[in-house]
Design an enzyme around this catalytic site. Sequence first.
Site, PDB file in Angstrom:
ATOM      1  CG  HIS A 117     -11.534  -8.328  -1.136  1.00 37.24           C
ATOM      2  ND1 HIS A 117     -10.995  -7.217  -2.105  1.00 37.24           N
ATOM      3  CD2 HIS A 117     -10.811  -8.451  -0.222  1.00 37.24           C
ATOM      4  CE1 HIS A 117     -10.680  -6.484  -1.162  1.00 37.24           C
ATOM      5  NE2 HIS A 117     -10.822  -6.604  -0.130  1.00 37.24           N
ATOM      6  CG  ASP A 123      -8.415  -4.186   1.222  1.00 40.96           C
ATOM      7  OD1 ASP A 123      -9.812  -4.263   1.516  1.00 40.96           O
ATOM      8  OD2 ASP A 123      -7.812  -5.314   1.658  1.00 40.96           O
ATOM      9  CD  GLU A 155     -10.694  -5.993   6.797  1.00 37.31           C
ATOM     10  OE1 GLU A 155      -9.880  -7.348   7.030  1.00 37.31           O
ATOM     11  OE2 GLU A 155     -11.016  -5.579   5.592  1.00 37.31           O
ATOM     12  CG  HIS A 204     -13.106  -4.290   2.203  1.00 31.10           C
ATOM     13  ND1 HIS A 204     -12.562  -5.473   2.373  1.00 31.10           N
ATOM     14  CD2 HIS A 204     -14.542  -4.699   2.855  1.00 31.10           C
ATOM     15  CE1 HIS A 204     -13.477  -6.402   1.566  1.00 31.10           C
ATOM     16  NE2 HIS A 204     -14.681  -5.330   1.870  1.00 31.10           N
TER      17      HIS A 204
END
Length: 832
Positions: free
Chosen positions: A111, A118, A175, A178
Amino acid sequence: MKTLLAVLFGVSSLPAQNLVDIGGKDDGPVIELRYTTADNYFKKAYYPRTARALLRLETAAKLALVQAELKSQGLSLKIWDAYRPLSVQRAMWKALPDERFVADPAKGGRHNRGAAVDATLVDSRGVELKMPTAHDDFSEKAGAHFKFVSPEVFKNREKLQQVMTKHGFTLFDSEWWHFDDADWTRYDALDIPFGPDQERKLLLLDSRVVEKVSNARLALGKPQKHPDNPLFQADKPWENSLNNLYPNVVWDEEARLFKLWYKCVLADKEVIAKMDRPSTVHDVGWYLLYATSKDGVHWDKPELGIHLFAGSRANNIVARDCPNVGVFKDLHEADPAQRYKMVSDVGLGKPQVRFSPDGIHWGEAMAAQGFGPQNGDTHNNAFWDEKSRKYLWFTKLYLGERLVVRFESDDFIHWKNNGLVLRSSLAEGRASQTYCMPVFRYGSIYLSYVMMYHVGNGRTVDCELAWSHDGLKWQRVSPGTPFIPRGASGSYDSECIYAMAGPPILKDSKLMIFYGGDDFPHTGWKRHCLPCLATLRPDGFAGYTPADSGLPAQVQTTQLRLTADPVSISADVNPGGSLRVSAIDEQESVLDVAEVISTSGTDMRLKWKKGQKTATTVRFRIEMENATLYAINGCDLVHEEPKQADNPLKKVAREIHPAAMRTLSFDADTRGWKGVDKIEHHSTGGAKGGYIHISRKGRALPIALSPSTAKESPLAGDWTKIIGGDGAEITCQVRAVKTGGRVMVELFANDVAQWQFETQAAFDERWSQAEAKLRYDWSDDEAMAAGWKRTTSSFSWAETIQHIGKVVIVPSARGAQESFDLDELSVRGVTR
């Protein structure tokens, strides 16, 4: 690929870092950055509300391919997170040092490189498809390959993963939401802050911000008039009368130009005759004129070649037959043909809109739907409001006085009436009226310039300042005190000031506020109002300063919630002055102290002695010497709703005065009563003696009204004192030759705040008694439920009872009378 990016994202880049904004287009992904709110695992907003979804250009290109494929299937991406500054990463790591869910900032996450998103899927209505968990669910269910999910959830997750990996993204095991750009290693981690959230900025003039003060007062800012005012003259043959001017100004970033649209009235017949196809509205001609400037001071009137005047198109006329114009550039609009929007009216109840791709070539006028017959005839002001996600339109409601109303719309054609939002005070009555009110967003609130038309004092116009937390409930910052003062007698702006529509323009560290200045009162068509400029320090609309300049002052804020941004303030500190800021807790114990500030500045970052935030919510205590404090940034209000004003009639310890009676009989004369159109006194023949006969010709109803001052009438004044008790009964004797229709009783606070009650008594040939009851301690809603209806007032029931002026008797519309007789009117205090 660049074309695809432009179509889907409308990207704007940050060249030095090669980041692009992927939001803002109808066909692009839905942007819902979770860290701009507290709706996340950390229960804290790490980004400013104005944060954009940023990615590396190459990553954005890959995401554009994903979005294009999903759109062809009736789906779309929803982006929960994109680029994240390293400083935010450090804060998250401190709260959750677990690499399964938060990247170690020492290594730099994907990120932080602008190379990860996301994301989830939504359908064509924007509804999220079912997935294994919500965002930031740091459990085993959040795993990208967690097996124990329903078939529907499995299908949706597979769809998202397949389309993302197909176009160059990789999965993240912990995740499901992600996704990393497969080429993320090409990029360095960045710590480019989103910048202070200017929409979060708290102005001190907002009463929700300040809890208590000591030796401090709120003082209006001091706009400085430009020495070159007026900026240009009405020197063109078609500039017959720049009546009120009604300036609409924007700074066009694309063209690097100031753009001004201003009103011109053709007041002389020989000038009207020179129009192409001469036409009039309200017996005069109307042009909308256009000017541009590179610096806001020196203006050009371009020869546009659009409209004929005296046989030539060499003029700056962009539209005609459009009185009372408001113009703005709509950056929200996706259709280039409607980028510029115009609102105007051709009379009360006749609002219209037009569209333009460039602000110069305008389409035909279209009727705006939803307005009432008394709306318009003032500087109409409309704009796209990012907070409400609506178009807002502020205009006039004329009900014998000038009031401000608000409308809202989704499509700019169909409008919903939000009702009355501002009017003059009880003390001002109709002598000073709210003429027009251009509105704009600034910081966390709405601000407006309120033109107060002094009908009872020379017909001058003053520009005041008002604010609102929601755009519906407005307060004047300093009623009766101009924000931009009129000039000395005989000067260019000595009689009237009409401020611009649109937000002030920030240039060279100053806010530029344009206005029309007039040396002639607000009356008649033939008068020139010329463009002028005033400048103001940023945030400097109003601030707290010592009431006694020789003594220290103190301001304490309400409870504030700290954000991820550093706390900063805007203030002016005079030589030898200082500002000392302390963070305090609920018990007013000091948590931390900032370094003393001894210079003026905007968004000056506070440097705390302990160097870290020790609480999520604090109050700030600011001690001032020879300084003025305007704004605080880096925190949110804990309580966003303003405190409700206390109803003085609700106080437990309120004194109840002895009940009394005030009676008006008409044995002697009319005692100052008025009738419309006619009133006659009869010394005998009434229910109790003398009476009055009220009549009115035509279809309108006859009206009988009492005097409005205590000198003329025993009914005028504070009924809680002159009538006493905790309620009142109003009775009167009526009769009429024509049977039908009920008796209405109307109450006015002074001469403006009207409430209405329809009694059970009907007009008949015989005398009958009409009766209306009220209780002083009723709230507005209770009063209306009991039969009292608000008709034209924004004032509360309590204010009405304490400022009774006229008492009016009128037939109801059903079975309308042309005349009626009135005898003995009594008001009796009652006590439960």
